[in-house]
Design a protein around this motif. Sequence first.
Motif, PDB file in Angstrom:
ATOM      1  N   GLY A  89      38.540  27.576  41.621  1.00 23.26           N
ATOM      2  CA  GLY A  89      37.904  27.260  42.826  1.00 23.26           C
ATOM      3  C   GLY A  89      37.826  28.486  43.808  1.00 23.26           C
ATOM      4  O   GLY A  89      36.833  28.472  44.544  1.00 23.26           O
ATOM      5  N   THR A 144      28.208  31.576  48.291  1.00 22.39           N
ATOM      6  CA  THR A 144      27.870  30.498  48.934  1.00 22.39           C
ATOM      7  C   THR A 144      27.709  30.632  50.570  1.00 22.39           C
ATOM      8  O   THR A 144      26.684  30.051  51.009  1.00 22.39           O
ATOM      9  N   SER A 145      28.458  31.525  50.870  1.00 25.84           N
ATOM     10  CA  SER A 145      28.586  31.858  52.334  1.00 25.84           C
ATOM     11  C   SER A 145      27.126  32.481  52.851  1.00 25.84           C
ATOM     12  O   SER A 145      26.689  32.239  53.979  1.00 25.84           O
ATOM     13  N   SER A 222      30.484  19.482  52.498  1.00 23.98           N
ATOM     14  CA  SER A 222      30.900  20.110  51.231  1.00 23.98           C
ATOM     15  C   SER A 222      30.772  18.965  50.231  1.00 23.98           C
ATOM     16  O   SER A 222      31.311  17.878  50.305  1.00 23.98           O
ATOM     17  N   PRO A 224      31.964  19.230  46.014  1.00 29.34           N
ATOM     18  CA  PRO A 224      33.159  18.719  46.361  1.00 29.34           C
ATOM     19  C   PRO A 224      33.767  19.391  47.910  1.00 29.34           C
ATOM     20  O   PRO A 224      33.482  20.517  47.866  1.00 29.34           O
ATOM     21  N   ASP A 251      27.107  22.164  50.936  1.00 27.90           N
ATOM     22  CA  ASP A 251      27.829  23.384  50.874  1.00 27.90           C
ATOM     23  C   ASP A 251      28.332  23.015  49.315  1.00 27.90           C
ATOM     24  O   ASP A 251      29.440  22.202  49.178  1.00 27.90           O
ATOM     25  N   HIS A 254      31.078  24.739  44.561  1.00 26.01           N
ATOM     26  CA  HIS A 254      31.832  24.529  43.371  1.00 26.01           C
ATOM     27  C   HIS A 254      31.030  23.526  42.312  1.00 26.01           C
ATOM     28  O   HIS A 254      31.411  23.405  41.367  1.00 26.01           O
ATOM     29  N   LYS A 277      32.207  31.374  40.849  1.00 22.44           N
ATOM     30  CA  LYS A 277      33.455  30.387  40.734  1.00 22.44           C
ATOM     31  C   LYS A 277      33.278  29.951  39.299  1.00 22.44           C
ATOM     32  O   LYS A 277      33.321  30.507  38.378  1.00 22.44           O
TER      33      LYS A 277
END
Length: 481
Positions: A89, A144-145, A222, A224, A251, A254, A277
């Motif tokens: 993660g 992701t950011s 998000s 998850p 978001d 994952h 990830k």
Amino acid sequence: MALPRLHARTSTPRSALGVSRRGFVGLLGAGAATAGVGAVAGAPLAHAATPSGSGLTSASLPAPSSPAYWDAVRRLFMLDKDILFMNVGTVGSPPREVLDRVDNVHREVAAGAIAAYSNFADVREVAARGYGCDPDELVVSHNTSDGMSKIIAGLALKEGDEILTTNHEHSGGNVPMALARDRLGVVIKRVALPVGNDQRAEDYVALFRKAITSRTKVLLFSAPTYKTGTMLPIRMLAKLAQEYGLTTVVDGAHIPGMMAYDFHELGVDFLAGSAAKWQCGPGGTGILYIRNKVIAAHNPNPLPEFWPVVSSGYPSEGGRPARSNGPTASYDIAADLQSVGNGSLAVMAGVREVCEVWDRIGRQRIQDHVLGLSSHLRELVVERWGVKSLYSPKDDPRLVCALTSFAPFSDPRDVFDGQKTTKLVQRLKDEYGIVIRTSDFPVIGSAKPHSVIRVSTHLFHQKADVERVVNALWTLSRDMS
Ligand SMILES: Cc1ncc(COP(=O)(O)O)c(C=O)c1O
């Protein structure tokens, strides 16, 4: 239609690529030189990756029915054998063949001094196939950011508009929301998420529904959550958003590489995830989905106004046509976002390669495996520590994923002792060679945040690994009680 103009801009290889014709053609071949930038970014540099290590590649795995299958999958990776790494993660680990590919392309690029002013159409095409969307909707972002920042900065939000989100978001989403708040006067509202096994998917929908106001413009969550590994029910929340004409931003850090989702079917407008990830791509890569057409079956709403705020692909004169109001894209918005100065042929080749590895193994097969392991883990946690120790859902299959959070100590007061939890995680690493992480978050009805542990189960793990971490945690937590 502005698409041809974009291609005109990005498919001027000799001048735009900044290399001599001799160097370019010499390395890639004359055919490649006329094939367009998409070809430059992908196939022509595709010397087959020479597998290092075991020599095993995803193309030479045994049959999936073979008892040796998952052990062979594990051998695709070069993770330290002395460590049981269960913190995917936070970051994954690329398979050997991906590393070889990145390495080879880096070297070829260095030898040929090859630039990459490209929209990487070929990489996006391969990746989009694996995620159930079209190449004009798929951007390989930095992480992701980066994706979340580009989404929020690109929306046409104004003072007083509300973003409805949760109290369990990551800074990858919180920071761009804070920027929109402080710069534009956007209001951020949060629903408090329950934790544990007592919820059903419908409960989350009801929570969000109750919090929607006439000012709500965006539903951001998000799935998850990284805190408790609760897979918020994306399709159901997307439907809710559609009902109120809201834009959905997920978001999904994952999701890529863990879940075999078809992004069109999710019915969302935007999803930002990591490619480094669970997808195990090269560091500094992400997957950004931008719905670019009306998808009658899954999201019939008009496309939201959206601007590619970081772009070299957007035309300097003339703008773009209106976004599509039908099933066909009016232009390739992903190309606008993908084209940003000189890119990395090597990293992009690595993303393409890892997507192909996942497609070869089978994304559904991977999802079934990782969820099977997390389900086994939760059953063992319940057996040892009791169901109340679980902060992740267990019984509603719509809410589960491969992240599992639980309280490792039998004394309930220990969830307030972040230092003790941190010490446990450190001892697990030092004494047992197992890497997991802590997770802290607000809990409804508690004045102080709870601190628990989070375990990731991935395709390079097997049941014995899950049992090993449970046994080690059980022994350690009793020793520390
Ligand atoms: C839910 C969530 N969002 C965003 C991020 C940030 O991810 P990245 O490093 O890909 O930007 C993480 C990282 O763990 C996360 O868990």
